[in-house]
Design a protein around this motif. Structure first.
Motif, mmCIF file in Angstrom:
data_model
loop_
_atom_site.group_PDB
_atom_site.id
_atom_site.type_symbol
_atom_site.label_atom_id
_atom_site.label_comp_id
_atom_site.label_asym_id
_atom_site.label_seq_id
_atom_site.Cartn_x
_atom_site.Cartn_y
_atom_site.Cartn_z
ATOM 1 N N UNK A 350 0.917 -1.229 -0.173
ATOM 2 C CA UNK A 350 -0.197 0.070 -0.044
ATOM 3 C C UNK A 350 0.920 1.362 0.129
ATOM 4 N N UNK A 351 2.069 1.138 0.551
ATOM 5 C CA UNK A 351 2.834 2.084 0.421
ATOM 6 C C UNK A 351 4.393 1.852 0.233
ATOM 7 N N UNK A 352 5.307 2.622 0.021
ATOM 8 C CA UNK A 352 6.607 2.427 -0.101
ATOM 9 C C UNK A 352 7.176 2.135 1.130
ATOM 10 N N UNK A 353 8.378 1.320 1.028
ATOM 11 C CA UNK A 353 9.133 1.021 2.424
ATOM 12 C C UNK A 353 10.353 1.888 2.205
ATOM 13 N N UNK A 354 10.442 2.930 2.432
ATOM 14 C CA UNK A 354 11.490 3.684 2.154
ATOM 15 C C UNK A 354 12.703 3.332 3.220
ATOM 16 N N UNK A 355 13.968 3.606 2.936
ATOM 17 C CA UNK A 355 14.512 3.894 1.643
ATOM 18 C C UNK A 355 14.731 2.551 0.667
ATOM 19 N N UNK A 356 14.495 1.441 1.212
ATOM 20 C CA UNK A 356 14.664 0.120 0.433
ATOM 21 C C UNK A 356 13.824 0.002 -0.727
ATOM 22 N N UNK A 357 12.512 0.298 -0.634
ATOM 23 C CA UNK A 357 11.687 -0.268 -1.740
ATOM 24 C C UNK A 357 10.866 0.933 -2.097
ATOM 25 N N UNK A 358 11.341 1.858 -3.095
ATOM 26 C CA UNK A 358 10.676 3.095 -3.393
ATOM 27 C C UNK A 358 9.571 2.804 -4.548
ATOM 28 N N UNK A 359 9.642 1.636 -4.870
ATOM 29 C CA UNK A 359 8.604 1.225 -5.793
ATOM 30 C C UNK A 359 7.355 0.871 -5.448
ATOM 31 N N UNK A 360 7.418 0.804 -3.931
ATOM 32 C CA UNK A 360 5.945 0.042 -3.312
ATOM 33 C C UNK A 360 4.848 1.168 -3.416
ATOM 34 N N UNK A 361 3.718 0.731 -3.255
ATOM 35 C CA UNK A 361 2.386 1.689 -3.103
ATOM 36 C C UNK A 361 1.684 1.686 -4.198
#
Length: 520
Positions: A350-361
């Motif tokens: 549902x949201x990015x998991x920054x900073x590792x997964x900017x492509x999330x969301x």
């Protein structure tokens, strides 16, 4: 003969003086003594990821290291990890030298922290000398600052030289899970290698294939292996992999049980990729033309029913559902498996998991596709019970996360949720905060489970019992009751793979679709 007459002495003396005075001062001096030389062999031990076709050049201050082209002496690959060259150089002088790679890419020797290694020096003193040194890693002259993870793969002796190897895995840099996308190159010592860059503390899951899931690596007994795992440290690191065996026999034909159909779907939202959908129809579907059936939608559709399309083994959904329906243990239902795409991580979060997964969301876009496009298509094509009280959503890992998220977002569309080994850790337990933020309990029947061997509670970004317990506690606080509309199960020894999920799908299906059916 007697003494010369005195009258001849001045004449001979004159001749001698004339010879000395009259010699040509511009004549070359006698040749100097030959300069001593030394036969020197340079042995360079290269890093294991060095390409087998690498061209290495030895360069230095002495003209003897210039080579025919003036660029340096080309070292010869000796096998293993050693390149060598033997040459003759002046003795008793300080020699400065270095090594670089000119092909397949231009690179220089770097140290462990990624800085270019300065030229080395040696004083040649023996008639025959051996100069040996090692290269820690290769890189551009400017050095390397970003994290690097090097995968080095040792393969069985019967690996064909014509084979290409690939490294599919759970991150975008690894495909993700495309068995023929991330290609390794041939490296020294009969191995294969690739260098990738990940953010620090990224959890990796991966396997080695020869281009398809039919040619995935096996264990020594020829059986499937669990996904390999590694957590990146954020610097320079090597991951050594040994493939025990390739499956030398042709893969068995797909084993599909029951009435299986397929759809090819192109989402109306152009941000989402086209995908295949697999549909399992219950026994008796064709014989009862007026009967309608509840529907369970499941993520990662290629892993559910067909091992030939799976990237990590299959759940056996078709066999389990067929048996349970025939035994009268679950309500006859339709199961719809939505294949994932290369955007799996983004679509299931549902949201990015920054900073590792900017492509999330992109879970909202994925959910809109399910609710507004795929579900109406399924309802119009098959004899379904389209109402929300008959419709479920299930998945594992990130698929479990998105199932709960979309169930809470669309409680009138999906009311039976299979939250299997959920990735509760995503975005600092964002899903737990969402449950706590609900204004009231929703009419959802929820299965949640976790295995005790799915992760280490001392690590982040992995499925743990502690995270799953936090989610269960949030659901209970909001009003769900274990044993009625919430089933929470901890599987002792359970691991994060399709084999373990298949082992408990029987229980999942009986909880979500019991026979006799739940009262709406």
């Amino acid at each position: 003969m007697g003494p010369l007459p005195r009258s001849r002495l001045p004449f001979l003396l004159l001749l001698a003086l004339t010879a000395v005075v009259g010699c040509d001062s511009s004549s070359p001096p006698p040749p100097p003594a030959e300069q001593p030389v030394s036969d020197v062999q340079f042995d360079v031990t290269v890093p294991p990821e060095t390409p087998v076709d690498a061209v290495l050049l030895l360069q230095g201050t002495d003209p003897g290291l210039s080579g025919p082209s003036g660029q340096g002496l080309e070292l010869v690959y000796q096998g293993g990890r050693v390149f060598s060259i033997k040459t003759r150089l002046p003795k008793s002088q300080e020699l400065t030298y270095s090594v670089r790679m000119s092909a397949p890419t231009a690179q220089v020797a770097l140290d462990a922290v990624g800085q270019a290694v300065p030229a080395r020096t040696v004083t040649l003193r023996e008639n025959e000398e051996n100069v040996g040194f090692s290269v820690e890693r290769w890189g551009p002259p400017s050095g390397v600052t970003q994290p690097q993870t090097v995968f080095v793969v040792a393969v069985p002796e019967n690996t064909s030289p014509d084979d290409s190897l690939y490294l599919p895995g759970n991150q975008p840099e690894l495909g993700p899970w495309d068995p023929g996308k991330v290609k390794l190159y041939k490296a020294v010592n009969s191995s294969y290698a690739i260098t990738l860059s990940f953010a620090p503390e990224t959890p990796l899951e991966f396997k080695v294939t020869r281009g398809s899931w039919e040619t995935v690596e096996k264990n020594a007994e020829g059986q499937d292996i669990d996904n390999r795992t590694f957590k990146t440290g954020g610097g320079f690191e090597r991951v050594f992999i040994t493939v025990e065996r390739w499956d030398a026999t042709p893969p068995p034909p797909p084993v599909l049980t029951g009435n299986i159909q397929y759809l090819d779907v192109t989402p109306a939202n152009s941000a989402l990729k086209p995908r295949k959908v697999i549909i399992w129809l219950p026994p008796g579907y064709e014989d009862n033309p007026t009967r309608r059936y509840p529907v369970l939608y499941m993520h990662d559709g290629q892993n559910l029913m067909d091992a030939s399309t799976s990237f990590a083994g299959e759940w056996g959904v078709d066999e389990t559902a067929q048996r349970l329906v025939q035994e009268g243990l679950v309500e006859p239902l339709i199961i719809v498996g939505i294949y994932n795409t290369a955007d799996r991580i983004a679509e299931y979060t549902p949201v990015p998991d920054l900073p590792n997964y900017e492509e999330g969301g992109q879970a909202d876009a994925y959910g809109q596709f399910l609710v507004e496009q795929l579900k109406p298509q399924i309802d119009n094509t098959y004899r379904t019970k389209p109402e929300g009280q008959y419709t479920g959503l299930a998945g594992s890992s990130l698929g479990g996360l998105v199932s709960l998220y979309l169930g809470m977002k669309y409680p009138g569309t999906f009311t039976r949720l299979g939250v299997v080994s959920p990735s509760v850790w995503w975005a600092d337990q964002d899903i737990v905060a969402r449950v706590d933020a609900l204004p009231a309990k929703l009419p959802l029947r929820i299965w949640e489970d976790i295995g005790t061997e799915e992760g280490d509670s001392s690590q982040e970004e992995t499925e743990t019992v502690e995270d799953a317990q936090a989610l269960r506690d949030a659901l209970v606080r909001k009003g769900w009751a274990e044993g009625t509309d919430l089933k929470y199960t901890v599987i002792e020894g359970g691991r994060h793979n399709e084999r373990d999920w298949a082992a408990r799908f029987d229980d999942i299906l009986q909880f979500l679709y019991p026979e006799p059916p739940l009262t709406p």
